[in-house]
Design an enzyme around this catalytic site. Structure first.
Site, PDB file in Angstrom:
ATOM      1  N   TYR A  13       0.849  -1.208   0.000  1.00 25.77           N
ATOM      2  CA  TYR A  13       0.000   0.000   0.000  1.00 25.77           C
ATOM      3  C   TYR A  13       0.880   1.252   0.000  1.00 25.77           C
ATOM      4  CZ  TYR A  13      -3.624   3.307   1.557  1.00 25.77           C
ATOM      5  OH  TYR A  13      -4.483   4.378   1.657  1.00 25.77           O
TER       6      TYR A  13
ATOM      7  N   ILE B  12      -9.171   8.400   8.522  1.00 24.73           N
ATOM      8  CA  ILE B  12     -10.517   8.865   8.149  1.00 24.73           C
ATOM      9  C   ILE B  12     -11.498   7.695   8.308  1.00 24.73           C
ATOM     10  CG2 ILE B  12     -11.886  10.020   6.359  1.00 24.73           C
ATOM     11  CD1 ILE B  12      -9.354  11.627   7.120  1.00 24.73           C
TER      12      ILE B  12
HETATM   13  N1  LIG Z   1      -9.714   6.127   5.091  1.00 21.18           N
HETATM   14  C1  LIG Z   1      -8.481   6.485   5.378  1.00 21.18           C
HETATM   15  O1  LIG Z   1      -8.084   6.544   6.557  1.00 21.18           O
HETATM   16  C2  LIG Z   1      -7.526   6.849   4.268  1.00 21.18           C
HETATM   17  C3  LIG Z   1      -6.254   7.355   4.632  1.00 21.18           C
HETATM   18  C4  LIG Z   1      -5.359   7.690   3.612  1.00 21.18           C
HETATM   19  C5  LIG Z   1      -5.724   7.545   2.287  1.00 21.18           C
HETATM   20  N2  LIG Z   1      -6.955   7.042   1.959  1.00 21.18           N
HETATM   21  C6  LIG Z   1      -7.274   6.914   0.540  1.00 21.18           C
HETATM   22  O2  LIG Z   1      -8.509   7.530   0.277  1.00 21.18           O
HETATM   23  C7  LIG Z   1      -9.080   6.964  -0.913  1.00 21.18           C
HETATM   24  C8  LIG Z   1     -10.551   6.650  -0.648  1.00 21.18           C
HETATM   25  O3  LIG Z   1     -10.624   5.605   0.307  1.00 21.18           O
HETATM   26  P1  LIG Z   1     -11.755   5.533   1.437  1.00 21.18           P
HETATM   27  O4  LIG Z   1     -11.062   5.567   2.745  1.00 21.18           O
HETATM   28  O5  LIG Z   1     -12.828   6.487   1.156  1.00 21.18           O
HETATM   29  O6  LIG Z   1     -12.242   4.014   1.270  1.00 21.18           O
HETATM   30  P2  LIG Z   1     -13.484   3.346   0.511  1.00 21.18           P
HETATM   31  O7  LIG Z   1     -14.751   3.803   1.121  1.00 21.18           O
HETATM   32  O8  LIG Z   1     -13.182   1.883   0.491  1.00 21.18           O
HETATM   33  O9  LIG Z   1     -13.389   3.966  -0.953  1.00 21.18           O
HETATM   34  C9  LIG Z   1     -12.611   3.431  -1.986  1.00 21.18           C
HETATM   35  C10 LIG Z   1     -13.461   3.469  -3.225  1.00 21.18           C
HETATM   36  O10 LIG Z   1     -12.660   3.110  -4.341  1.00 21.18           O
HETATM   37  C11 LIG Z   1     -13.428   2.293  -5.197  1.00 21.18           C
HETATM   38  N3  LIG Z   1     -12.494   1.461  -5.966  1.00 21.18           N
HETATM   39  C12 LIG Z   1     -11.607   0.557  -5.497  1.00 21.18           C
HETATM   40  N4  LIG Z   1     -10.941  -0.005  -6.496  1.00 21.18           N
HETATM   41  C13 LIG Z   1     -11.419   0.555  -7.642  1.00 21.18           C
HETATM   42  C14 LIG Z   1     -11.127   0.374  -9.007  1.00 21.18           C
HETATM   43  N5  LIG Z   1     -10.203  -0.502  -9.438  1.00 21.18           N
HETATM   44  N6  LIG Z   1     -11.806   1.117  -9.911  1.00 21.18           N
HETATM   45  C15 LIG Z   1     -12.747   2.009  -9.516  1.00 21.18           C
HETATM   46  N7  LIG Z   1     -13.063   2.217  -8.226  1.00 21.18           N
HETATM   47  C16 LIG Z   1     -12.405   1.493  -7.301  1.00 21.18           C
HETATM   48  C17 LIG Z   1     -14.339   1.492  -4.272  1.00 21.18           C
HETATM   49  O11 LIG Z   1     -15.567   1.134  -4.894  1.00 21.18           O
HETATM   50  P3  LIG Z   1     -15.749  -0.256  -5.692  1.00 21.18           P
HETATM   51  O12 LIG Z   1     -15.268  -1.340  -4.774  1.00 21.18           O
HETATM   52  O13 LIG Z   1     -17.215  -0.306  -5.983  1.00 21.18           O
HETATM   53  O14 LIG Z   1     -14.929  -0.119  -6.926  1.00 21.18           O
HETATM   54  C18 LIG Z   1     -14.621   2.489  -3.161  1.00 21.18           C
HETATM   55  O15 LIG Z   1     -15.828   3.197  -3.377  1.00 21.18           O
HETATM   56  C19 LIG Z   1      -8.234   5.736  -1.246  1.00 21.18           C
HETATM   57  O16 LIG Z   1      -7.349   6.048  -2.296  1.00 21.18           O
HETATM   58  C20 LIG Z   1      -7.466   5.484   0.045  1.00 21.18           C
HETATM   59  O17 LIG Z   1      -6.251   4.813  -0.188  1.00 21.18           O
HETATM   60  C21 LIG Z   1      -7.861   6.691   2.923  1.00 21.18           C
END
Ligand SMILES: NC(=O)c1ccc[n+]([C@@H]2O[C@H](COP(=O)([O-])OP(=O)(O)OC[C@H]3O[C@@H](n4cnc5c(N)ncnc54)[C@H](OP(=O)(O)O)[C@@H]3O)[C@@H](O)[C@H]2O)c1
Length: 250
Positions: free
Chosen positions: A155, A188
């Site tokens: 990651y 988050i």
């Molecule tokens: N939450 C945290 O603490 C945190 C911290 C640092 C960074 N981030 C980053 O923030 C971003 C959003 O994550 P989140 O925390 O909001 O988690 P999340 O709710 O799991 O959102 C990720 C989204 O990406 C979509 N996705 C995954 N693979 C995909 C693909 N190949 N093509 C198109 N869509 C895809 C998923 O939907 P489907 O499965 O339907 O495709 C899901 O809606 C990510 O890049 C994550 O690495 C999150």
């Protein structure tokens, strides 16, 4: 608010978490939103919420790791709305494991979405933005991208790709009036991190590693993404902005 009237924004990973919050925030500020994710039902939910707010949304089932899907994302967006002004590269998947426990197939799976997905989507929207001599691209990286932890080796590597692509894309696209920036979120509360947020001990440990002593809701990241997508951020490019409660300075 009508800040983004006549602007079309593609948000990847818009069916949940940070992507959904960002799609709603841009729509509230007047943007037409293309909500992208693999699960049609999830992006349809985002589309229904935006329409209930009086906004415009095109929900598309797209896998950003597949070149043909990314091509369709762009052609459908242009067919429906005529142009693309804003791209939020947010789609991502999490991965746990060290060098010794993770393997090559996991590396390929995670980097195909988190790394190559950002590369492909940025390349795909660039011609449209270059033609207009205006564009805003916001990548969602992670603190892990520049402060890697061995427990999430793959990651962290995938997010380092995002950090790096942000700078090189900003260098390449700047002369065309296109800015490219990244947000590095801290902890988050989203479906991706549900296991941590539902475990009081793990959450306390995570929060302890921030200066502000708390995690955040997706809306706090969405607010920063909307700012970076706006005219107000017109002189900011190539920046990696932590929205992490001070996680990266502990
Ligand atoms: N939450 C945290 O603490 C945190 C911290 C640092 C960074 N981030 C980053 O923030 C971003 C959003 O994550 P989140 O925390 O909001 O988690 P999340 O709710 O799991 O959102 C990720 C989204 O990406 C979509 N996705 C995954 N693979 C995909 C693909 N190949 N093509 C198109 N869509 C895809 C998923 O939907 P489907 O499965 O339907 O495709 C899901 O809606 C990510 O890049 C994550 O690495 C999150």
């Amino acid at each position: 608010m009508s800040q983004f009237v006549d602007k079309t924004a593609i948000v990847t990973g818009a069916g949940s978490g940070i992507g959904q919050a960002t799609a709603l925030e841009l729509a509230r500020r007047g943007a037409r939103v293309v909500a992208v994710g693999r699960r049609q039902a999830k992006v349809d939910e985002t589309g229904a919420t935006i329409r209930a707010l009086g906004g415009t949304c095109l929900p598309l089932s797209i896998d950003v790791s597949r070149a043909e899907d990314v091509h369709r994302m762009v052609t459908e967006s242009i067919r429906q709305f005529g142009s693309i002004d804003i791209l939020i590269n947010n789609a991502g998947v999490l991965s746990h494991g060290t060098l010794l426990t993770a393997d090559e197939s996991e590396f390929d799976r995670v980097v195909a979405t988190n790394g190559r997905g950002v590369f492909s989507c940025t390349r795909a929207v660039a011609p449209c933005m270059i033609e207009k001599k205006w564009g805003r691209i916001v990548n969602i990286a992670a603190v892990n991208g520049y402060r890697p932890m061995s427990l999430s080796t793959i990651y962290a590597a995938s997010k380092a790709v995002v950090v790096n692509l942000t700078v090189t894309s900003a260098q390449t696209l700047g002369p065309y009036g296109i800015t490219v920036n990244a947000i590095a979120p801290g902890p988050i509360d989203t479906p991706m991190t549900h296991a941590t947020w539902s475990d009081p001990e793990r959450l306390a440990e995570l929060v302890r590693r921030t200066v502000l002593g708390r995690g955040a809701q997706p809306s706090e990241v969405a607010a920063c993404a909307a700012f970076l997508a706006s005219e107000d951020a017109g002189f900011i490019t190539g920046a990696i902005i932590p929205v992490d409660g001070g996680r990266s300075i502990v």
